[in-house]
Write an enzyme that holds these catalytic residues in place. Structure first.
Site, mmCIF file in Angstrom:
data_model
loop_
_atom_site.group_PDB
_atom_site.id
_atom_site.type_symbol
_atom_site.label_atom_id
_atom_site.label_comp_id
_atom_site.label_asym_id
_atom_site.label_seq_id
_atom_site.Cartn_x
_atom_site.Cartn_y
_atom_site.Cartn_z
ATOM 1 N N ALA A 1 0.813 -1.210 0.000
ATOM 2 C CA ALA A 1 0.000 0.000 0.000
ATOM 3 C C ALA A 1 0.849 1.264 0.000
ATOM 4 O O ALA A 1 0.501 2.264 -0.636
ATOM 5 C CB ALA A 1 -0.939 -0.010 1.205
ATOM 6 N N TYR A 2 1.968 1.227 0.709
ATOM 7 C CA TYR A 2 2.826 2.409 0.814
ATOM 8 C C TYR A 2 3.398 2.779 -0.545
ATOM 9 O O TYR A 2 3.293 3.933 -0.989
ATOM 10 C CB TYR A 2 3.945 2.129 1.815
ATOM 11 C CG TYR A 2 4.911 3.269 2.009
ATOM 12 C CD1 TYR A 2 4.515 4.432 2.656
ATOM 13 C CD2 TYR A 2 6.232 3.167 1.562
ATOM 14 C CE1 TYR A 2 5.409 5.491 2.841
ATOM 15 C CE2 TYR A 2 7.127 4.205 1.752
ATOM 16 C CZ TYR A 2 6.716 5.359 2.388
ATOM 17 O OH TYR A 2 7.595 6.398 2.573
ATOM 18 N N TRP A 3 4.007 1.814 -1.235
ATOM 19 C CA TRP A 3 4.611 2.100 -2.522
ATOM 20 C C TRP A 3 3.572 2.525 -3.549
ATOM 21 O O TRP A 3 3.812 3.420 -4.354
ATOM 22 C CB TRP A 3 5.384 0.872 -3.018
ATOM 23 C CG TRP A 3 6.592 0.566 -2.207
ATOM 24 C CD1 TRP A 3 7.183 1.365 -1.265
ATOM 25 C CD2 TRP A 3 7.361 -0.641 -2.248
ATOM 26 N NE1 TRP A 3 8.284 0.722 -0.716
ATOM 27 C CE2 TRP A 3 8.419 -0.504 -1.294
ATOM 28 C CE3 TRP A 3 7.279 -1.816 -2.980
ATOM 29 C CZ2 TRP A 3 9.363 -1.490 -1.080
ATOM 30 C CZ3 TRP A 3 8.226 -2.818 -2.764
ATOM 31 C CH2 TRP A 3 9.255 -2.652 -1.820
ATOM 32 N N SER B 1 0.706 4.083 -3.002
ATOM 33 C CA SER B 1 0.258 5.447 -2.717
ATOM 34 C C SER B 1 1.299 6.475 -3.145
ATOM 35 O O SER B 1 0.960 7.535 -3.678
ATOM 36 C CB SER B 1 -0.070 5.600 -1.226
ATOM 37 O OG SER B 1 1.075 5.405 -0.417
ATOM 38 N N LYS B 2 2.571 6.169 -2.932
ATOM 39 C CA LYS B 2 3.628 7.098 -3.312
ATOM 40 C C LYS B 2 3.792 7.170 -4.827
ATOM 41 O O LYS B 2 4.127 8.225 -5.378
ATOM 42 C CB LYS B 2 4.942 6.695 -2.654
ATOM 43 C CG LYS B 2 4.963 6.865 -1.135
ATOM 44 C CD LYS B 2 4.880 8.319 -0.718
ATOM 45 C CE LYS B 2 5.124 8.496 0.770
ATOM 46 N NZ LYS B 2 5.122 9.918 1.177
#
Length: 259
Positions: free
Chosen positions: A168-170, A172-173
C-alpha cells in the site's frame, strides 16, 4: 560542499514554507533546514503533544526559534479538508503568503497485498495520496499569488522496486509521483516548480522503527539532514529551474552520482 552551503546560506530569506508532516523524522529535519536557509516555516502536523511516537510541532518550532529562525506551529490533519484549509489560512495570516510547500505527511505499511487489511490500505491512500492532494490544492493559489514558487512531495525509491512486490505504501507514493509530474506541466505557466524528492537510502525515522523496520548496516542508512539539504535546494526553484522531476536526495546533491 555545495549542498552544505545551501543549508547554511540564506537562499530562502523572505520566503514562507509550509511543511506538512513536520513533527518528526524527515519533515522535522526539512522544517529546520528551510528555517536555517532563511524561510519562515509553518510546522504542520497532527502531533501537538507526544503520543506513541516522539516529536511534536511545538518541539520543532522551539528548535527553530532556538537557532534564531522564524516558525509557527500549525495543527493539521492532512486527511481533513477543513483542517488543511484552516492550517493554510493560519499560515497566510501569520506570514502573509506561502512560497514553498513540502508535502511530507505519510504513514508506512509494507505488508504484502494478500494480508493487508482494508483499513491499512485505505489509511495509506488517505494520508499519503489524498493528504498530498489536499495540502497541494490548498497551497497552490497562495504560491500563484506570490508570482511563483516551489512544491515538493516526499516519495520513496520503493516506487520503482516492482521486482520486490507490491504494498500500500509504494502504491500510494507512486500515485503522488504521477500527480506531481502532471502538476508540473499545469503550473509551469504560473512559474511554480513541482518536484518529488525521495532518499537514496533508508532514513531510519521514528515511523520506520515503529513499523518494524529492522536494523540496517550503516552504509544503507541516510541521515534526515541529507533530505533536508535536498529539500532546501528544491525549495529555491521556480519553473525556470528544476521542475517536473523525481529527485533522489544524494544524487541531487552530488554526493552519490552512481546511485
Amino acid at each position: 560542499m555545495q549542498w552544505a552551503g545551501a543549508v547554511r546560506g540564506r537562499a530562502l530569506v523572505g520566503k514562507v514554507a509550509f511543511v506538512a508532516g513536520a513533527s518528526r523524522g524527515i519533515g522535522a529535519a526539512v522544517a529546520v533546514g528551510l528555517a536555517g536557509a532563511g524561510a519562515a516555516v509553518a510546522v504542520a502536523a497532527r502531533s501537538e503533544s507526544r503520543g506513541r511516537l516522539p516529536g511534536t510541532i511545538h518541539g520543532v518550532v522551539e528548535r527553530i526559534h532556538a537557532a534564531g529562525g522564524d516558525a509557527l506551529a500549525v495543527p493539521c490533519d492532512v486527511t481533513s479538508e477543513e483542517s488543511v484549509e484552516a492550517a493554510v489560512a493560519a499560515t497566510v495570516a501569520e506570514f502573509g503568503g506561502i512560497d514553498v510547500l513540502v508535502a511530507n505527511a505519510g504513514v508506512l505499511w509494507l505488508g504484502p497485498v494478500e494480508s493487508t487489511p482494508l483499513a491499512r490500505w485505505q489509511r495509506c491512500l488517505d494520508v499519503n495520496l489524498t493528504g498530498v492532494f489536499l495540502v497541494t490544492r490548498a497551497v497552490i493559489p497562495h504560491v500563484r499569488a506570490r508570482g511563483g514558487g516551489s512544491l515538493v512531495a516526499v516519495t520513496t525509491t520503493g516506487v520503482g522496486m516492482t521486482d520486490r512486490g507490491a504494498n500500500a505504501y509504494w502504491v500510494s507514493k507512486a500515485a503522488v509521483e504521477r500527480l506531481y509530474l502532471g502538476l508540473a506541466a499545469e503550473l509551469r505557466g504560473a512559474n511554480i516548480a513541482v518536484n518529488c524528492l525521495c532518499p537514496n537510502r533508508v532514513v531510519r525515522t521514528e515511523g520506520w522503527v515503529a513499523s518494524g523496520g529492522g536494523d540496517l548496516p550503516p552504509e544503507a542508512v541516510e541521515p534526515p539532514e541529507t533530505m533536508a539539504a535536498a529539500a532546501v535546494l528544491l525549495a529555491g526553484q521556480d519553473a525556470g529551474g528544476i521542475t517536473g522531476t523525481v529527485q533522489r536526495s544524494e544524487r541531487l546533491l552530488g554526493l552519490s552520482p552512481s546511485l
